[in-house]
Every structure is written in structure tokens, then in C-alpha cells.
Design a protein around this motif. Structure first.
Motif, PDB file in Angstrom:
ATOM      1  N   LEU A 173       4.676  -3.131  19.719  1.00 38.53           N
ATOM      2  CA  LEU A 173       5.220  -4.320  19.834  1.00 38.53           C
ATOM      3  C   LEU A 173       6.515  -4.217  19.481  1.00 38.53           C
ATOM      4  CD1 LEU A 173       2.477  -6.432  18.004  1.00 38.53           C
ATOM      5  CD2 LEU A 173       2.611  -6.067  20.406  1.00 38.53           C
ATOM      6  N   ASN A 174       7.085  -2.622  19.203  1.00 42.76           N
ATOM      7  CA  ASN A 174       8.435  -2.587  18.840  1.00 42.76           C
ATOM      8  C   ASN A 174       8.933  -3.600  17.695  1.00 42.76           C
ATOM      9  OD1 ASN A 174      10.541  -0.794  19.306  1.00 42.76           O
ATOM     10  ND2 ASN A 174      11.663  -2.557  20.446  1.00 42.76           N
ATOM     11  N   GLN A 175       8.099  -3.627  16.515  1.00 39.82           N
ATOM     12  CA  GLN A 175       8.457  -4.388  15.434  1.00 39.82           C
ATOM     13  C   GLN A 175       8.633  -3.655  14.096  1.00 39.82           C
ATOM     14  OE1 GLN A 175       5.847  -7.421  14.419  1.00 39.82           O
ATOM     15  NE2 GLN A 175       5.988  -8.212  16.549  1.00 39.82           N
ATOM     16  N   ASN A 176       8.531  -2.180  14.243  1.00 42.71           N
ATOM     17  CA  ASN A 176       8.687  -1.216  13.144  1.00 42.71           C
ATOM     18  C   ASN A 176      10.049  -1.254  12.471  1.00 42.71           C
ATOM     19  OD1 ASN A 176       7.962   0.432  11.152  1.00 42.71           O
ATOM     20  ND2 ASN A 176       8.278   2.380  12.266  1.00 42.71           N
ATOM     21  N   VAL A 177      10.305  -1.879  11.237  1.00 40.90           N
ATOM     22  CA  VAL A 177      11.467  -2.140  10.655  1.00 40.90           C
ATOM     23  C   VAL A 177      11.207  -1.588   9.316  1.00 40.90           C
ATOM     24  CG1 VAL A 177      13.442  -3.691   9.741  1.00 40.90           C
ATOM     25  CG2 VAL A 177      12.244  -3.855  12.016  1.00 40.90           C
ATOM     26  N   GLY A 178      11.913  -0.600   8.496  1.00 39.20           N
ATOM     27  CA  GLY A 178      11.709  -0.288   7.412  1.00 39.20           C
ATOM     28  C   GLY A 178      12.382  -1.191   6.303  1.00 39.20           C
ATOM     29  N   ILE A 179      11.401  -1.752   5.524  1.00 37.19           N
ATOM     30  CA  ILE A 179      11.835  -2.983   4.684  1.00 37.19           C
ATOM     31  C   ILE A 179      11.260  -2.541   3.352  1.00 37.19           C
ATOM     32  CG2 ILE A 179      11.787  -5.288   3.910  1.00 37.19           C
ATOM     33  CD1 ILE A 179      11.472  -5.981   6.978  1.00 37.19           C
ATOM     34  N   THR A 180      11.972  -2.810   2.164  1.00 37.84           N
ATOM     35  CA  THR A 180      11.675  -2.280   0.779  1.00 37.84           C
ATOM     36  C   THR A 180      12.088  -3.561  -0.052  1.00 37.84           C
ATOM     37  OG1 THR A 180      11.587  -0.068   1.102  1.00 37.84           O
ATOM     38  CG2 THR A 180      11.348  -0.815  -0.935  1.00 37.84           C
ATOM     39  N   ARG A 181      11.341  -4.053  -1.067  1.00 36.59           N
ATOM     40  CA  ARG A 181      11.691  -4.813  -2.046  1.00 36.59           C
ATOM     41  C   ARG A 181      11.706  -4.222  -3.228  1.00 36.59           C
ATOM     42  NH1 ARG A 181       9.104 -10.600  -0.146  1.00 36.59           N
ATOM     43  NH2 ARG A 181      10.639 -11.333   1.480  1.00 36.59           N
ATOM     44  N   SER A 182      12.643  -4.575  -4.267  1.00 35.30           N
ATOM     45  CA  SER A 182      12.604  -4.050  -5.468  1.00 35.30           C
ATOM     46  C   SER A 182      12.725  -5.075  -6.522  1.00 35.30           C
ATOM     47  CB  SER A 182      13.441  -2.654  -5.491  1.00 35.30           C
ATOM     48  OG  SER A 182      13.365  -2.260  -6.987  1.00 35.30           O
ATOM     49  N   ILE A 183      12.170  -5.125  -7.676  1.00 34.34           N
ATOM     50  CA  ILE A 183      12.694  -5.983  -8.812  1.00 34.34           C
ATOM     51  C   ILE A 183      12.421  -5.305  -9.964  1.00 34.34           C
ATOM     52  CG2 ILE A 183      12.232  -8.004  -9.993  1.00 34.34           C
ATOM     53  CD1 ILE A 183      10.619  -9.130  -7.790  1.00 34.34           C
ATOM     54  N   TYR A 184      13.671  -4.729 -10.639  1.00 35.62           N
ATOM     55  CA  TYR A 184      13.628  -4.046 -11.971  1.00 35.62           C
ATOM     56  C   TYR A 184      14.627  -4.533 -12.892  1.00 35.62           C
ATOM     57  CZ  TYR A 184      14.245   0.092 -14.906  1.00 35.62           C
ATOM     58  OH  TYR A 184      14.330   0.725 -16.001  1.00 35.62           O
ATOM     59  N   SER A 185      13.957  -4.956 -14.104  1.00 41.13           N
ATOM     60  CA  SER A 185      14.883  -5.601 -15.070  1.00 41.13           C
ATOM     61  C   SER A 185      15.460  -6.876 -14.611  1.00 41.13           C
ATOM     62  CB  SER A 185      16.046  -4.496 -15.485  1.00 41.13           C
ATOM     63  OG  SER A 185      16.595  -4.941 -16.875  1.00 41.13           O
ATOM     64  N   ASN A 186      16.904  -6.872 -14.447  1.00 42.95           N
ATOM     65  CA  ASN A 186      17.583  -7.848 -14.215  1.00 42.95           C
ATOM     66  C   ASN A 186      18.199  -7.739 -12.742  1.00 42.95           C
ATOM     67  OD1 ASN A 186      19.364  -6.210 -15.395  1.00 42.95           O
ATOM     68  ND2 ASN A 186      21.174  -7.706 -15.123  1.00 42.95           N
ATOM     69  N   ASN A 187      17.679  -6.734 -11.923  1.00 42.68           N
ATOM     70  CA  ASN A 187      18.365  -6.628 -10.517  1.00 42.68           C
ATOM     71  C   ASN A 187      17.153  -6.659  -9.697  1.00 42.68           C
ATOM     72  OD1 ASN A 187      20.958  -5.171 -11.334  1.00 42.68           O
ATOM     73  ND2 ASN A 187      19.572  -3.821 -12.544  1.00 42.68           N
ATOM     74  N   ILE A 188      17.557  -7.251  -8.419  1.00 43.39           N
ATOM     75  CA  ILE A 188      16.730  -7.783  -7.589  1.00 43.39           C
ATOM     76  C   ILE A 188      17.322  -7.344  -6.016  1.00 43.39           C
ATOM     77  CG2 ILE A 188      15.475  -9.714  -6.201  1.00 43.39           C
ATOM     78  CD1 ILE A 188      15.911 -11.456  -8.702  1.00 43.39           C
ATOM     79  N   SER A 189      16.465  -6.392  -5.258  1.00 42.89           N
ATOM     80  CA  SER A 189      17.175  -5.944  -4.198  1.00 42.89           C
ATOM     81  C   SER A 189      16.240  -5.899  -2.941  1.00 42.89           C
ATOM     82  CB  SER A 189      17.502  -4.596  -4.379  1.00 42.89           C
ATOM     83  OG  SER A 189      16.484  -3.699  -4.567  1.00 42.89           O
ATOM     84  N   GLU A 190      16.721  -5.699  -1.931  1.00 40.34           N
ATOM     85  CA  GLU A 190      15.780  -5.570  -0.452  1.00 40.34           C
ATOM     86  C   GLU A 190      16.614  -4.842   0.556  1.00 40.34           C
ATOM     87  OE1 GLU A 190      13.489  -9.028   1.729  1.00 40.34           O
ATOM     88  OE2 GLU A 190      15.419  -8.843   2.831  1.00 40.34           O
ATOM     89  N   SER A 191      16.092  -3.937   0.951  1.00 38.83           N
ATOM     90  CA  SER A 191      16.681  -2.944   1.677  1.00 38.83           C
ATOM     91  C   SER A 191      16.112  -2.861   3.293  1.00 38.83           C
ATOM     92  CB  SER A 191      16.950  -1.624   1.004  1.00 38.83           C
ATOM     93  OG  SER A 191      15.629  -1.132   0.950  1.00 38.83           O
ATOM     94  N   ARG A 192      16.898  -2.478   4.148  1.00 42.88           N
ATOM     95  CA  ARG A 192      16.380  -2.404   5.587  1.00 42.88           C
ATOM     96  C   ARG A 192      16.741  -0.882   5.973  1.00 42.88           C
ATOM     97  NH1 ARG A 192      14.699  -6.874   8.669  1.00 42.88           N
ATOM     98  NH2 ARG A 192      14.582  -8.654   7.511  1.00 42.88           N
ATOM     99  N   ARG A 193      16.007  -0.174   6.804  1.00 43.91           N
ATOM    100  CA  ARG A 193      16.401   1.114   7.182  1.00 43.91           C
ATOM    101  C   ARG A 193      16.080   1.176   8.697  1.00 43.91           C
ATOM    102  NH1 ARG A 193      12.147   1.671   3.872  1.00 43.91           N
ATOM    103  NH2 ARG A 193      10.145   2.810   4.663  1.00 43.91           N
ATOM    104  N   THR A 194      16.715   2.152   9.272  1.00 41.24           N
ATOM    105  CA  THR A 194      16.257   2.491  10.737  1.00 41.24           C
ATOM    106  C   THR A 194      15.159   3.485  10.625  1.00 41.24           C
ATOM    107  OG1 THR A 194      17.963   4.522  10.809  1.00 41.24           O
ATOM    108  CG2 THR A 194      18.638   2.034  11.815  1.00 41.24           C
ATOM    109  N   THR A 195      14.107   3.373  11.683  1.00 39.47           N
ATOM    110  CA  THR A 195      13.164   4.130  11.328  1.00 39.47           C
ATOM    111  C   THR A 195      12.544   4.143  12.980  1.00 39.47           C
ATOM    112  OG1 THR A 195      10.837   4.648  10.465  1.00 39.47           O
ATOM    113  CG2 THR A 195      11.235   2.100  11.146  1.00 39.47           C
ATOM    114  N   ILE A 196      11.589   5.127  13.172  1.00 40.72           N
ATOM    115  CA  ILE A 196      11.175   5.385  14.483  1.00 40.72           C
ATOM    116  C   ILE A 196      10.413   4.160  15.135  1.00 40.72           C
ATOM    117  CG2 ILE A 196       9.490   6.726  15.958  1.00 40.72           C
ATOM    118  CD1 ILE A 196       9.953   8.980  13.908  1.00 40.72           C
ATOM    119  N   GLN A 197      10.603   3.518  16.311  1.00 34.53           N
ATOM    120  CA  GLN A 197      10.086   2.552  16.848  1.00 34.53           C
ATOM    121  C   GLN A 197       9.293   3.002  18.096  1.00 34.53           C
ATOM    122  OE1 GLN A 197      13.667  -0.157  16.641  1.00 34.53           O
ATOM    123  NE2 GLN A 197      12.318  -1.591  15.616  1.00 34.53           N
ATOM    124  N   ARG A 198       9.195   1.963  19.085  1.00 31.18           N
ATOM    125  CA  ARG A 198       8.478   2.323  20.301  1.00 31.18           C
ATOM    126  C   ARG A 198       8.768   3.349  21.064  1.00 31.18           C
ATOM    127  NH1 ARG A 198       7.692  -2.919  23.457  1.00 31.18           N
ATOM    128  NH2 ARG A 198       9.790  -2.383  23.919  1.00 31.18           N
TER     129      ARG A 198
END
Length: 929
Positions: free
Chosen positions: A880-905
Motif C-alpha cells: 500500500l506504499n504507506q511505510n513512514v517512520g514515525i516515533t513519539r517521545s515524552i520525557y520529562s517536560n519535553n514532547i517530540s514526534e519525528s518522521r524519517r525516510t524508510t524503505i517503501q514499496r
């Protein structure tokens, strides 16, 4: 997406068909006393090949019933401890209920200490803590791998990623004839060795080397599988050639060759791939000290010094799913035993050429007081390359019945280069504070040489032993690179100033660590043993890091003393320890500890400052273990240990590799003390394949290493490590697994609850953050010989975090994960395999984007040849060509979300050939004999 699920479940459901079944009933009795025997093992074997079909146990009254049996001829086997085995043939017709009446067993004249099934038709054999499976009793398809064999063994599970669980616990080692195979990477064993080569599969809890030698149980266990090969399979060779080429330039090519002659093994493999699926799982990396540069004290009171390299290069030389990899890797393995197995050698050589390139994007929030929040957005591109050589050897000599000598040596050479380009912007609420670009380049050569010498001696008196261990660890790093950064600072609405950083940085580091330990055990009673230890640890480390500014002529000769250092660390530790162990019947108790006096000298040779530190480290331990039965046990452990600050946290160096995030060392840091409590319960029933595992624990830290950060008016963060009291964590996990009598489905529900309390300083305010992570999961799987197999798992996890800075901002969300795989084995030797990974992440006021991702992989293969040894196929990755690297992180008073290129279809055409020749004839001829 609904169509996707409908299609997937229809493929699974299509495997089932209604059939008429029979039932066998009877009662197991003692011939002599006519007593009813409960918990007797009743097995039905196929009469044609003596492979196990179904089994059960008798109840308290000696009665048994085995339902849902197919029409056919079988061998009935009944086994009961201290009684001779009973065997008889029977034929079953459709819908029949076979009443066998009383089955009388004859008691053996001599008691045995193990459950024995008749040798010709043995299926499962249990002795002590070891469960042994006779591979011939579990039928697999032609040319099946060891992984396929493991999937049908009672109590063992293998998921779509090749990860193995046994009796509810993760398997940490897979051995071949008791030896590691290419550095203990399980997939090299399970995916490449063939099931028809296996004689026995042994499953056991491997004790620590010290416990196995001394006979004193220290409570340390690791779930281990040992693959015992057939004698014929140890005389000949086998291998595999696999080729794959596809769209977008993707390729996946593998070759493996194995030669066996008696106890001598020679193996080699090569992998050339860009799919990121093979050749990158170097699980023995930690064994060779190729981590990050952190200095601490381990639980035994010894110094740990791991390699960081240069701050410019945070890449650890592995592919973690971020970017597009291209790898060429290979290795050679040699193993041999001689002199009546009193001497053995095991060696490996590996090389790897890995390139990874890609991009990433990150959005983060830093919560401040007074309703203020810093927002940071960044994007980046990276290009990394490493060429690695690694060699290791292990020689052991059992020169008499009570003594042994062992030497282990390994060495590694790495050449790395990396380039990173990053753009970022920072806002305070809606007000722009800064924006900029940064480029870093780095080239580094890293080497290590490690050795260990072991001497062990057992005396005539049981449990009286002495052992000595001496180890050496040397590491060296030489690197150089550039930092080129331009940052624009803003006043309300307009740019205010521009800061340019253009520096050339050179780093040279080396470290030598010598450690010696002497251990003596003495029995003081029938069940009690005292263990006394003495050890020393000498460490010398040099770190030279110089930063140069552009002199104006394009040459970097102007030394910047603020960002430079020349540091030397020398330490010497004397350590003594004493512990008591008690073992009787089902109870194992041990308690004790060790203490070490350390002299620690830090020399800042660049600034002519010397820091002397002397401290005492304490390491208390306690273990209680109760074995209700062979497969049911409870354990409780406590471990306390002192941890010293890292060198990079202690040294008063200002690091400016990222001009928007400055770090400063803190020479006033105190040691922290960790207290860890853990309790667990395991229960497993072999024949019913039911397992229960429960674990809970609590950890609190005194003088833990926290962070103090200050963000100035331009948005630049300055960070320093400080001591904080109050950090703690708690956890609870459980899993339950059994096989249902309906359709033989294997079902496994589970759950967890994690809690973390974290404290840090932000803008001078002590921030208290509580994080909660409850979750539930359930899995369903089934394997039907030569027809189909499927696996489905559903996870629901909740993530909640509350910060004392802003109690109204709670980035709480649900995360759902569905994993599935199925294989249909059609006639004409055609197999269809599908895999599904579906991540659903809830949107929140903080995470507003759509992060739902469904990854579907599929393959269609055709097997040809007399032994199905040639396979043609076509596969698709991420249909379906939907592979998108996504990571969420919550640490102390920091909140983050990252996206990265990765192998798709991509689509791939594949070809593989499995070849073998054993005992002077082909594998096919061997099986026909």
C-alpha cells in the motif's frame, strides 16, 4: 482499509473445513494394585511414520479422552513414571468413539529419574531442567527450515520477525551442538539450517558460567535452545544460494556454505542487499565493547568504559530502519573439538561495508512555567558509511578432570565517515526566536583489542572451587571533522543578529583497562556454600579534543581553548566480596555483596587542573527462588549498586557541536545508588502447552543523574548533568498462553503497566513528570502441516504523561498495533505468504497529524526439484506504499514526534537453491535408505 482486513481474515478463514472426527477413551491403571494412575501421558502417533499426532493426560481417576481425531491408523503410547511404556495399534473410522477400557501398566523394577518415551517413537523427553524434542516425531514439509520445525514444537513460538519465545519467555541464545554459530545470531541458525538435519532440539534455562562451574546457584538464567544435528548431517556439506532483483534498484542476494566433518565445522556466508532485512543484525556488538563512551561501575563493582567516539558522529554503525541502506557483508566460522573433547576452538571473522542515506524531520515542545512553551521544528539529511572488520577466537583446554583453561580474544577495526545537514527554527509560543542551518562532517578510525583468560579448578570436596579471570580491553579512536553553522536570532518580528560557527575539530582518544578477579567457594554445610571474591581494576584513559577556528586564509589553525580539552583519567580499585548460598530441594536462597575502594584521578592537562576522588562502592544482592515443580517457579531478587558519573558529564568542557544546544561538564557530581526489586512467577505445562508468566518490579535511585537546562532569550539551551533525588520506576507484566482443543488454536493474552517518575530542572524550576503506560495484547496462531499457518496479534497501549509545569497540557493518546502473517500451501507446491503490520495512533492536541500506517507484504513461491530445493518467487514490500517512520517521545517536560525516510514499496523476483550432501551421498538418498 476495511477491504484489506476482510481479505486478510478470509485468507485465514479459508483454511478451515468441516470434517468428521473420532474419539478415543480409556482408563489407565496399575497392573499390580489396580490403582488408577493420574497424569499419565497418552500419545497417538501416525502408524505410517511414527510422528506425533496428538496427546493428552489422564485425570485424577485415571480416565482420558482424546477427541477430534481424523480417520486412520495410529499407534497408541502410554507413559507413566516408574512404569514400563504401553504401546498398541488401533484404527479409527469417521464418527467412531473408541472405548479402550482399562489399560494396565507394569511397574519397572528399577526407578528412573526421567520420563522416557520408547526410543523408536520418542517425542518429548524431560530430565531435570531440560526438555528434549525428538525432531523425527514432528513432521515438517520437504526442505523446511529449523524455524518451521520450532513453530510446531509444544511450548515454542516464533513470530513473523523470527523472534522466539519458549514457555512464555524470550529465547536469548540458539546454539548448534552446544556452540555459538556466527556470534550467536539466532536467525543465521533458524533460517538457514534445515529441519531434516536436526536430531534433537533441547530447551533449557542456561545457568551462568560461574554457577555451572561451582555448582552454586546464583539465580541467573537465560532461556536457551540447542540444536543437535544428526550424525549423518555432520559428514558433508550444505548451503543456500538466494538471488533477488526488483524495482527501484532493490536487490537481496545471499549465499551460505557449511562443511561438517565429525566435530569440525567450517561455514561461510555473504550478503549483498539493499532491503534492510538481512546482514545487519550483529547481535554480538555489545560483547566487543562497540557502544558509546560511558564510564561507570557495573553490578560486580568493576569499571565499565564504553566507546562514544566523537561528538560530531552520533551514528553507531548500524541500520535501525532510518534511511536507505546498502550492505555487503560476509563471514567465516570455524569450530572444532579434539583430544576426546578436552580441547575446543571457536573462531569467527566478519566484514561489513554499509552505507545509509536518508532524511528526517522532528517537531518538539519544551514546556516552561507561566504558560510558556518552546516549539522547535527541524529537518535534516544524512549520509553515513562504515567499513568494519572483526575477528574473534575462543580456545578451551580441559587438561584434567578438575581443571580447565580458557582464552578469548577479539579485535575490531572500523572506518566511518558521515555527513549531516540540518535546518531548524525555534518559537516561544508564537514568537520566532531563532532559525539556522548546520552541516557536520566527520571521518573516524576506531579500533579495539580485547582478551580474557580464565582458569578454573574443582577440588575433591563437592562445591569447593577456585577460579581466576584476567581481562584486557584496549580501544582507540582517531577522528576529525568540520562544524559549519549559521544561526539567525530574532527580536519581535525582525531578525536581530547572525552568529556563524566555522570550526575544524580533531579528536584522539585511547583507553586501556586491566581487570583481575579471584573467586573461592567453600561448602559450610550440606546445603550451604560461601563464596569469597577479590578483584582489582586499573584504568587509564586519554581524551584529546581540539577545536580550531578559520584563520582567515581557509586554514584552521586558530585554536579555540574554550571548546578544547586534553584529559587523562586514571583509576585503581580494590574490591572484596562475600555471599552465602543455600540450596535444598525446591528452595534456593543467596545473599551478600561486595565493596570496592577506588582512587580516581582526573587531569585536565589543557588547563593544568587535577581532580582527585576517592570513594567506596557497595553492591548488595539477595535472591530467593522456590521451584514448586520442574516448570513452576517463583523468584525474588534485589540488587543495589553505586554508579559513578560519566567522564563527559564530569569534565568541565563546553561542547558546542550544536550551537543551539550547549552542554557543560560538572566536576561536582556525586555517585548515584540504584535499588532494584523484582519478583516473577512462571508456570508451564508441557503437554497441554499452557504457560503463565508474571513479573513486577520497582526501582528507585538516590542522587540520580538528572538534567538542569536553561533556555536564554535567543532560544539557546545550555544543559548540565546534576544530582537529583526522587526518580523511580515501577512495572507489571503478564502473559498467558495455551492451545485450545477446538481447531488446536494457540491463544496468548497478555498485558503490562509501566510507571515512571522523572525529575529535572528547567529555568531553575524543579519539574516533576509522571508517565503511565498500561497496555493489553492477545495473539492467535495455528500451524497445519503442509496446508497453512497463520499468526495474528493485537496490542492496545495507552500513553499518559503529566508535568508539574503544565498540568493542563496532557499529551495522552492510545496506540493500537495489529500484526499478522499467514501462509497457504497450495497444491503443485505453490505457497502464498502475506504479512500485515498496522499502526493506529490517536490524534491529540499535541500530535495533530494522521499517523496511521498499514504495511502489507506478500510473496508467491513455487518449489521444484525432488527435494523442493529450488524455489522461484515474486514478492512485494509495502504493497500500500504507506511505510513512514514515525516515533513519539515524552520525557520529562519535553514532547517530540519525528518522521524519517524508510524503505517503501518495491517488487522483487527471487530465486533460491538449497544444496546438500551428507555421509557421502545426497540428502535425498540418505532419507531413502
Amino acid at each position: 482499509m476495511k477491504r484489506l482486513f476482510v481479505l486478510f481474515f478470509l485468507l485465514c478463514a479459508a483454511h478451515y473445513s468441516y470434517s468428521q472426527t473420532a474419539t478415543v477413551k480409556g482408563t489407565i491403571v496399575d497392573t499390580l494394585n489396580q490403582l488408577h494412575l493420574s497424569n499419565a501421558v497418552i500419545m497417538l502417533l501416525h502408524a505410517q511414520d511414527s510422528t506425533l499426532y496428538k496427546f493428552g493426560r489422564s485425570d485424577e481417576s485415571g480416565k482420558f479422552s482424546i477427541p477430534e481425531l481424523k480417520e486412520g491408523k495410529y499407534v497408541l503410547v502410554v507413559s507413566y513414571p516408574t512404569f514400563a511404556d504401553y504401546a498398541d495399534t488401533l484404527s479409527l473410522s469417521a464418527n467412531a468413539v473408541k472405548q479402550l477400557g482399562n489399560i494396565a501398566l507394569i511397574q519397572k523394577s528399577k526407578l528412573l529419574n526421567e520420563v522416557v518415551v520408547q526410543q523408536k517413537i520418542a517425542a518429548i523427553k524431560m530430565k531435570g531442567d531440560t526438555t528434549e524434542y525428538n525432531a523425527a516425531s514432528f513432521k515438517t514439509r520437504e526442505n523446511a527450515s529449523v524455524e518451521e520445525l520450532l513453530k510446531i514444537l509444544p511450548g515454542i513460538e516464533v513470530n513473523a520477525k523470527g523472534e522466539i519465545k519458549a514457555q512464555g519467555e524470550s529465547v536469548q541464545k540458539v546454539l548448534v551442538d552446544g556452540e555459538e554459530f556466527f556470534g550467536d545470531d539466532p536467525t543465521l541458525v533458524t533460517k538457514n539450517l534445515k529441519a531434516n538435519m536436526v536430531d534433537k532440539v533441547q530447551l533449557y534455562d542456561k545457568k551462568s558460567d560461574q554457577a555451572a562451574f561451582t555448582g552454586v546457584d546464583d539465580g541467573q538464567r537465560s532461556k536457551t535452545i540447542n540444536i543437535q544435528l544428526k550424525e549423518d548431517s555432520k559428514k558433508g556439506y550444505f548451503g543456500k544460494v538466494a538471488l533477488g532483483y526488483g524495482t527501484e534498484g532493490y536487490h537481496d542476494n545471499q549465499v551460505m556454505f557449511n562443511y561438517f566433518k565429525g566435530k569440525k565445522k567450517i561455514s561461510a556466508y555473504g550478503i549483498f542487499s539493499s532491503t534492510g532485512k538481512v546482514g545487519l543484525n550483529w547481535q554480538d556488538k555489545d560483547k566487543y565493547g562497540l557502544g558509546t563512551d560511558e564510564f561507570s561501575i557495573n553490578e560486580d563493582g568493576d569499571f565499565d568504559f564504553m566507546w562514544r567516539g566523537d561528538e560530531l558522529d552520533s551514528w553507531d554503525g548500524r541500520y535501525n530502519g532510518n534511511g536507505y541502506p546498502t550492505v555487503q557483508t560476509g563471514g567465516v566460522h570455524y569450530n572444532d573439538k579434539w583430544d576426546r573433547d578436552r580441547q575446543r576452538v571457536n573462531t569467527n571473522y566478519k566484514l561489513m561495508n554499509l552505507s545509509v542515506k536518508g532524511s528526517d524531520a522532528n517537531n518538539s515542545q519544551t514546556l516552561l512555567g507561566n504558560d510558556s512553551t518552546y516549539y522547535n521544528e527541524s529537518t535534516g539529511d544524512f549520509k553515513n558509511h562504515i567499513f568494519r572488520n572483526r575477528i574473534d577466537g575462543d580456545y578451551e583446554w580441559q587438561y584434567d578432570s578438575s581443571s580447565s583453561f580458557r582464552v578469548m580474544v577479539d579485535g575490531t577495526l572500523d572506518h566511518k565517515n558521515s555527513t549531516n545537514y540540518n535546518t531548524s527554527s525555534t518559537r516561544l509560543n508564537d514568537e520566532m526566536k531563532n532559525s539556522g542551518t548546520r552541516m557536520t562532517t566527520n571521518i573516524a578510525d576506531i579500533g579495539s583489542l580485547n582478551s580474557n583468560i580464565f582458569w578454573r579448578k574443582k577440588f575433591k570436596k563437592p562445591r569447593r572451587t577456585m577460579s581466576f579471570n584476567f581481562s584486557e580491553n584496549y580501544q582507540q579512536n582517531k577522528g576529525a571533522g568540520n562544524v559549519d553553522a549559521t544561526t539567525t536570532f530574532y527580536r519581535p518580528g525582525l531578525p536581530d543578529s547572525v552568529k556563524i560557527l566555522d570550526q575544524y575539530k580533531v579528536s584522539n582518544s585511547d583507553m586501556l583497562n586491566l581487570v583481575g578477579n579471584l573467586t573461592y567457594t567453600e561448602p559450610i554445610s550440606k546445603n550451604g556454600t560461601i563464596t569469597a571474591t577479590y578483584g582489582f581494576n586499573w584504568l587509564n584513559s586519554n581524551s584529546n579534543r581540539l577545536s580550531y577556528n578559520d584563520s582567515g586564509n581557509g586554514k584552521y589553525t586558530d585554536l579555540d581553548s574554550l571548546y578544547s580539552n586534553d584529559y587523562n583519567v586514571t583509576s585503581f580499585t580494590n574490591k572484596v566480596g562475600l555471599s552465602y548460598g543455600y540450596t535444598k530441594d525446591k528452595i534456593r536462597i543467596s545473599f551478600g555483596g561486595s565493596a570496592g575502594l577506588s582512587d580516581f584521578t582526573q587531569e585536565d592537562q589543557f588547563r593544568n587542573h587535577t581532580y582527585n576522588r576517592q570513594f567506596v562502592n557497595y553492591y548488595p544482592r539477595a535472591v530467593f527462588r522456590y521451584n514448586f515443580s520442574q516448570y513452576r517457579r517463583f523468584s525474588f531478587t534485589y540488587n543495589g549498586n553505586t554508579e559513578q558519573p560519566r567522564i563527559d558529564a564530569l569534565q568541565p568542557l563546553v561542547v558546542n557541536d550544536n550551537p543551539l544546544f550547549i552542554t557543560i561538564g560538572n566536576p561536582d557530581l556525586k555517585p548515584s545508588f540504584n535499588n532494584r526489586f523484582n519478583a516473577s512467577f512462571n508456570d508451564y505445562k508441557v503437554l497441554s502447552k499452557r504457560s503463565i508468566w508474571v513479573s513486577l518490579g520497582y526501582n528507585f535511585i538516590l542522587n540520580s543523574f538528572g538534567n538542569r537546562s536553561v533556555i536564554d532569550k535567543g532560544g539557546v539551551t545550555t544543559s548540565q548533568t546534576v544530582n537529583i533525588n526522587g526518580n523511580q520506576t515501577g512495572w507489571f507484566n503478564f502473559s498467558f498462553n495455551w492451545e485450545t482443543p477446538i481447531w488446536d488454536l494457540r491463544i496468548g493474552p497478555g498485558g503490562r503497566m509501566n510507571y515512571t517518575k522523572n525529575l529535572n530542572y528547567t529555568q531553575g524550576i524543579l519539574v516533576n513528570t509522571h508517565t503511565y503506560n498500561p497496555g493489553l495484547n492477545i495473539s492467535v496462531s495455528k500451524y497445519e502441516e503442509k496446508k497453512y499457518e497463520f499468526y495474528l496479534r493485537f496490542d492496545a497501549n495507552y500513553n499518559a504523561s503529566v508535568s508539574s509545569l503544565k498540568t493542563n497540557v496532557q499529551p495522552n493518546y492510545w496506540n493500537y498495533y495489529i500484526e499478522g502473517s499467514s501462509t497457504i500451501m497450495f497444491p503443485a507446491k505453490i505457497d502464498l505468504r502475506t504479512e500485515l503490520e498496522y499502526n493506529l495512533r490517536q490524534r491529540t492536541s499535541v500530535f495533530t497529524s494522521n499517523n496511521n500506517v498499514a504495511i502489507v507484504n506478500a510473496s508467491l513461491t513455487k518449489r521444484i526439484g525432488k527435494k523442493d530445493d529450488i524455489i522461484f518467487g515474486v514478492s512485494v514490500n509495502d504493497l500500500l506504499n504507506q511505510n513512514v517512520g514515525i516515533t513519539r517521545s515524552i520525557y520529562s517536560n519535553n514532547i517530540s514526534e519525528s518522521r524519517r525516510t524508510t524503505i517503501q514499496r518495491y517488487f522483487l523476483l527471487t530465486f533460491s537453491w538449497n544444496f546438500s550432501k551428507f555421509g557421502g551421498s545426497t540428502a535425498a538418498n540418505e532419507e531413502n535408505k
